[in-house]
Write an enzyme that holds these catalytic residues in place. Structure first.
Site, short mmCIF file in Angstrom:
data_model
loop_
_atom_site.label_atom_id
_atom_site.label_comp_id
_atom_site.label_asym_id
_atom_site.label_seq_id
_atom_site.Cartn_x
_atom_site.Cartn_y
_atom_site.Cartn_z
N CYS A 99 0.81 -1.21 0.00
CA CYS A 99 0.00 0.00 0.00
C CYS A 99 0.85 1.28 0.00
O CYS A 99 1.50 1.57 -0.99
CB CYS A 99 -0.93 -0.04 1.20
SG CYS A 99 -2.62 0.32 0.78
N HIS A 213 -3.73 -5.10 1.07
CA HIS A 213 -3.20 -4.65 2.35
C HIS A 213 -3.42 -5.67 3.47
O HIS A 213 -4.02 -6.71 3.27
CB HIS A 213 -3.77 -3.29 2.72
CG HIS A 213 -5.21 -3.34 3.13
ND1 HIS A 213 -6.09 -2.35 2.81
CD2 HIS A 213 -5.92 -4.24 3.85
CE1 HIS A 213 -7.26 -2.64 3.31
NE2 HIS A 213 -7.20 -3.78 3.94
#
Lengths: 256, 389
Positions: A99, A213
């Site tokens: 991310c 994520h």
């Protein structure tokens, strides 16, 4: 002789927005269950590093963070650690960047209000936030791994799950890879890098960047085993109990 | 039209109770909004002039319940939103259901828990529609990661709160946790009237409540009522018969076993519950973890890896562990990676089947349940035979 896996964990306290630390926990458990001893080196803002310290690492991990967390580490990363991290990655060091960390390794992040955040420029990728003009990329994703990755003999050897990865993404900025950059995977369902060109993440030398994520490795244990095997240069890994991992992976394809 | 809307709301609530579809705390508001959109303005105007709002990631329901309890015992007529229905639908439902036959509310004070993302919008609505005076106390309990796919990042929530409060036109006392670094910008802002609470156990030890998070909930509530002139001593004695809300340490006897339910819907509430459990040495025989990914829970269950693995392993040590819910496989895997030993037969997607299995294997035992939001409602429904929302 016992085998040892040394994980360089960047900015644990600042960059851990979505249970990202789960990845280090999972790498650790999957290594320990194979009698591979694990050493975690916490690389925080107050720790000085150099080429030698970096070359002692087998895997480098950096997670995503809230804006405030990213601002805190950003200066330190650019000023004190960027060159060494770049050197580590260019030399073929194994890494996993998630991310916000994945974004920071590209050229830049451009916010909707024009704010420009320079990245490390390790790979040829940039990120842009379109504000309200484009939707935030949120949701479950299924993606097919890049064929280069699939044909890596190290991956073929440890892959007990299949050719896909499953995960959850939640990002405002959209990332775009240059034409000669290889994505980690191609999206089959959900958003990836930008929701436009079907690419997801990046495969740059032995470093993986992704928008999946949080505990990416919980549902994608084949990636965890690849990282362990690749970083230690092992031809194969002893088999461990995967009786919970396999159904959890399979069930992931159905999450809406 | 307004009066008809109140009757329809009450009728819907009655029906949903009869057909066992829940206690009817959200649907009446939903219908009211559909048939009479002006109800929003009406609601803003019918609120009593004293309004206490409670928002934050954790502790809203408990704190709201403590404040209401103290005020009621001090002869205030209180209207509150029950069962954690804290979005516009739920607030409208609670207010309409509290009206008399003439559609009047006739209360001295409203104590409302408000969803953290809805909170700034609610302030906007009040600012826009309220015509008479309003004296507000806003309790900002905390902000932590919760349902990130819906709430995004904590920073965003904090900024929205601050912006909402700064442009809010009615006098507002803001009560917040002074130990939290992230609340500092509120305290140093001269335009905001702030009051800080801490996690001191002084008051808590005089009540039946326990745990650090309840110390904070209680201390925040005590400030809110103290601002209305009720002393701590009076408040504490008012709490002598206080009981926690649904799923917050609630005990239910079912099939000769005792089920203790602790809502564990995000990393903070999960770790708090585990810590409290370790410090109190409550005797338990078994643990049931339930993880759902329905809309109220958020679709993203990544947060389970923010549950402290060391605590998790300690709490589970030498207990029978059961895992259930729509994402039971991932919860089971999370426990496995924390080093918890699981029996293959003890994990099942269906909560009903899990309870069957538990009751088949155990008698006269205590089972601690850690459900997240929708699974807590489902579990309670199975254990008491009726749903609460």
């Amino acid at each position: 002789m016992t085998t040892k896996l040394t994980i360089g964990y960047f900015y644990k306290d600042q960059l851990n927005l979505y249970g990202d630390n789960g990845n280090v926990e999972i790498l650790t458990m999957r290594a320990l269950r194979r009698n591979i001893y694990v050493d975690i080196v916490h690389i925080d803002t107050d720790l000085k590093i150099n080429s030698k310290a970096m070359s002692a690492l087998d895997i480098v991990f950096m997670g995503g963070g809230p804006d405030s967390g990213q601002k805190e580490v950003y200066k330190d990363l650019l000023k004190n650690k960027g060159d060494y991290l770049n050197e580590y990655i260019q030399k073929g060091g194994v890494g996993l960047f998630i991310c916000g960390a994945y974004q920071l390794l590209g050229h830049y992040y451009k916010a909707d209000d024009g704010t420009f955040i320079e990245g490390l420029g390790i790979y040829d990728m940039y990120t842009q936030h379109f504000g309200g003009r484009k939707a935030r990329c949120v949701g479950n994703v299924v993606a097919r791994l890049n064929s280069d990755f699939l044909s890596d003999p190290v991956f073929s050897e440890v892959n007990f799950l299949g050719g896909k990865i499953v995960g959850f993404c939640n990002h405002g900025g959209r990332s775009y890879l240059a034409d000669d950059m290889a994505p980690l995977a191609y999206v089959e369902r959900g958003y990836g890098n930008n929701g436009e060109d079907d690419t997801e993440g990046i495969l740059f030398k032995n470093t993986l960047g992704t928008y999946f994520h949080g505990p990416l490795l919980s549902r994608n244990a084949h990636i965890a085993d690849y990282l362990i095997s690749k970083s230690l240069g092992m031809d194969s890994l002893p088999s461990i109990d995967n009786s919970l991992v396999i159904p959890a992976y399979t069930a992931s394809f159905k999450y809406k | 039209m307004y009066l008809i809307t109140t009757y329809i709301s009450k009728l819907i609530s009655r029906i949903s109770k009869i057909i066992n579809k829940g206690a009817g705390y959200t649907y009446p508001g939903y219908i009211a909004l559909k048939i009479y959109p002006k109800i929003v303005k009406k609601i803003c105007c019918m609120l009593p002039s004293k309004l206490i709002l409670v928002t934050g990631t954790n502790g809203k329901t408990t704190t709201t319940k403590i404040i209401s309890h103290i005020l009621q015992n001090n002869n205030y007529r209180v209207i509150s939103n029950k069962s954690g229905a804290n979005l516009l639908n739920g607030i409208i439902s609670s207010l309409l259901l509290g009206t008399n036959i003439l559609g009047r509310l006739n209360r001295d004070v409203a104590v409302l828990e408000v969803d953290e993302l809805f909170f700034p919008y609610f302030l906007d609505l009040l600012g826009k529609h309220r015509t008479s005076s309003l004296d507000v106390t806003a309790l900002l309990m905390n902000v932590s990661r919760d349902q990130l796919d819906r709430y995004f990042e904590p920073d965003i929530v904090l900024n929205k709160w601050k912006a909402g409060l700064k442009k809010f036109s009615f006098p507002t006392k803001i009560v917040l946790d002074k130990s939290q670094e992230y609340f500092k910008p509120f305290f140093v802002d001269d335009t905001l009237d702030t009051y800080g609470f801490d996690s001191s156990y002084t008051a808590l030890d005089k009540t039946s409540l326990s745990g650090e998070f309840n110390a904070k909930n209680l201390n925040a509530a005590l400030i809110a009522v103290e601002l209305m002139g009720i002393s701590e001593e009076v408040s504490i004695s008012a709490l002598s018969d206080f009981k926690l809300a649904y799923g917050r340490g609630e005990e239910i006897n079912y099939a000769q076993n005792i089920y203790k339910i602790y809502l564990a819907k995000n990393p903070a509430s999960f770790n708090n519950n585990l810590k409290m459990f370790m410090s109190q040495k409550i005797h338990i025989d078994s643990l049931l973890f339930i993880l759902n990914d329905n809309i109220p829970d958020g679709k993203d269950v990544s947060w389970i890896y923010d549950i402290d693995p060391v605590l998790l392993k300690k709490v589970c040590h030498s207990k029978d562990i059961y895992v259930s819910g729509t994402r039971y496989l991932e919860m089971a895997l999370r426990l496995d990676y924390a080093g918890v030993t699981l029996g293959k037969d003890n994990i099942n997607r269906s909560i009903k089947e899990s309870l069957k299995k538990i009751n088949k294997c155990m008698k006269d035992k205590t089972i601690v349940c850690y459900p997240n939001y929708s699974s807590m409602l489902e579990l309670r429904k199975l254990l008491v035979g009726r749903s609460i929302l």
